[in-house]
Design a protein around this motif. Structure first.
Motif, PDB file in Angstrom:
ATOM      1  N   ALA A  93       0.823  -1.209   0.000  1.00  0.00           N
ATOM      2  CA  ALA A  93       0.000   0.000   0.000  1.00  0.00           C
ATOM      3  C   ALA A  93       0.853   1.254   0.000  1.00  0.00           C
ATOM      4  O   ALA A  93       0.483   2.275  -0.583  1.00  0.00           O
ATOM      5  N   THR A  94       1.998   1.187   0.652  1.00  0.00           N
ATOM      6  CA  THR A  94       2.929   2.319   0.682  1.00  0.00           C
ATOM      7  C   THR A  94       4.298   1.835   0.225  1.00  0.00           C
ATOM      8  O   THR A  94       4.693   0.701   0.515  1.00  0.00           O
ATOM      9  N   PRO A  95       5.049   2.678  -0.504  1.00  0.00           N
ATOM     10  CA  PRO A  95       6.360   2.256  -1.019  1.00  0.00           C
ATOM     11  C   PRO A  95       7.310   1.875   0.115  1.00  0.00           C
ATOM     12  O   PRO A  95       7.326   2.484   1.178  1.00  0.00           O
ATOM     13  N   ALA A  96       8.089   0.836  -0.124  1.00  0.00           N
ATOM     14  CA  ALA A  96       9.111   0.448   0.844  1.00  0.00           C
ATOM     15  C   ALA A  96      10.314   1.365   0.714  1.00  0.00           C
ATOM     16  O   ALA A  96      10.399   2.184  -0.208  1.00  0.00           O
ATOM     17  N   GLU A  97      11.237   1.235   1.654  1.00  0.00           N
ATOM     18  CA  GLU A  97      12.465   2.016   1.536  1.00  0.00           C
ATOM     19  C   GLU A  97      13.274   1.518   0.353  1.00  0.00           C
ATOM     20  O   GLU A  97      13.153   0.378  -0.071  1.00  0.00           O
ATOM     21  N   ALA A  98      14.103   2.408  -0.179  1.00  0.00           N
ATOM     22  CA  ALA A  98      14.911   2.067  -1.346  1.00  0.00           C
ATOM     23  C   ALA A  98      15.724   0.809  -1.080  1.00  0.00           C
ATOM     24  O   ALA A  98      16.353   0.663  -0.029  1.00  0.00           O
TER      25      ALA A  98
END
Length: 412
Positions: free
Chosen positions: A318-323
């Motif tokens: 649902a939300t982007p993960a860390e790079a």
């Protein structure tokens, strides 16, 4: 089924192996050159011209696909009128000449030469396309068509993947221009050498009078294809697949970066997973169909394409993960479902596309076969252009989407 009774037997026979190697090397070289050029323009385009890198990359996609609209009708007629093995050898000689222009463009950092070579590589693919599929029915038995097409589709997607990776590696290394120049010339020469062993494929319509008007000839091809409902629906089905594939691949970079939080190496893992899936699905078609042209695989493939695309949506965070890099991405079990979905989309794509090509080859009239395939290539290109326009309207990062879309005609 033993290997002696499967499609892999064809890889030991002269009626198939030289052609397979030739088409593989052609698709491979297309993608080495194109990806190297795309990366050069994206990162160093300002040193070549004042035009923005985004505009240049968009122009590259247009230049490569334009020959499919301009010359496919003529290419189909030539493939019906002349020996297909002879055409293949001339096309491979043309590829060497084109790569001389492209290599000189890299060495001189000359944008005009680089773009000219890209347009000519589109012409090379356009001329080769009708021969690529119409030569198979001449060299293979009816029960071998599915297996032969499966090998060709597998080889094409592997060539796209390897060419994309090699082009990126070469242009990023020291002495990049020299590396790319040598590579594309060596691959082009290798393609010509393998083409020398392709067996003769006598013309299907030697008395055909060439119509040089692409508009009227294209319309005539579509009218003829429509007289055979099965063939025409197969053409539409193949074009839908390339629309689906182009749309999917266009979203890989942005999906990887904005949704998954991955870098370019994660995008490569995704492309690799998808390509392996297509290759596996293409190869499995023969076994699943019992060496017959089993049209039931097509709806089965379309169901899989739909279900696993939907599951990919459900599996996305649902939300982007860390790079993260490729190792981190693969190391997280939550991402295995995403990779599985991509592999299954590719697998079912293979189930979908291979029987359709075999159906066209077996059901179309031999005297018009190359022209029907040429019309199919035009419609494929049109569907991919529509896909590109839709992708542009959904994304502000046009560079990545056009880079991936411009690769797709290599498989035509």
């Amino acid at each position: 089924m033993s290997e002696n009774g499967s499609q892999f037997r064809l890889l030991r026979e002269r009626r198939f192996l030289p052609f397979f190697c030739t088409q593989f090397l052609g698709a491979f070289n297309d993608n080495v050159y194109k990806n190297a050029l795309m990366i050069l323009l994206a990162f160093h385009g300002s040193a070549l011209t004042t035009v923005s890198s985004g505009t240049l990359v968009n122009l590259c996609g247009a230049l490569f696909i334009l020959p499919f609209f301009l010359f496919s009708a003529t290419a189909g007629q030539l493939a019906d009128k002349y020996d297909k093995a002879t055409i293949i050898r001339y096309v491979k000689l043309l590829e060497i000449a084109i790569m001389v222009v492209g290599a000189w463009g890299f060495l001189q950092q000359n944008l005009v030469l680089l773009m000219t070579a890209l347009f000519l590589m589109g012409l090379h693919s356009t001329l080769f396309g009708p021969v690529k599929y119409s030569i198979l029915p001449q060299h293979l038995k009816l029960e071998e068509l599915v297996g032969g097409n499966g090998l060709v589709e597998m080889g094409t997607f592997v060539a796209i993947l390897l060419g994309t990776v090699l082009g990126g590696v070469l242009i990023a290394a020291d002495n990049a221009a020299m590396n790319v120049s040598i590579a594309v010339l060596v691959i082009a020469c290798a393609g010509y050498l393998t083409s020398r062993s392709v067996p003769a494929a006598p013309p299907a319509a030697p008395d055909l009078a060439i119509n040089w008007n692409p508009l009227t000839e294209t319309w005539a091809n579509f009218k003829f294809a429509r007289t055979n409902r099965t063939v025409f629906l197969s053409v539409l089905g193949i074009s839908w697949f390339w629309f689906y594939g182009a749309t999917l691949l266009a979203q890989f970079p942005n999906y990887c970066k904005d949704v998954l939080g991955g870098n370019e190496h994660v995008a490569t893992v995704m492309l690799t997973t998808f390509s392996i899936g297509v290759g596996a699905g293409s190869l499995l078609c023969e076994k699943l169909s019992g060496r017959r042209i089993e049209i039931g695989l097509v709806p089965f493939g379309s169901i899989g394409l739909t279900l696993f695309a939907f599951d990919l949506f459900l599996a996305s965070p649902a939300t982007p993960a860390e790079a993260m890099g490729a190792a981190q991405f693969i190391g997280q079990p939550a991402n295995w479902r995403i990779l599985f979905d991509l592999a299954m989309i590719g697998l079912f794509g293979g189930f979908y596309i291979v029987p359709l090509y075999a159906l066209i080859q077996s059901r179309s009239e031999r005297s018009h076969q190359s022209r029907i395939i040429a019309g199919n290539n035009i419609l494929n290109a049109l569907f991919m252009v529509v896909s590109a326009v839709m992708a542009d309207r959904k994304s502000t990062r046009l560079n990545s989407s056009h880079t991936d879309i411009s690769r797709m005609p290599s498989s035509a």
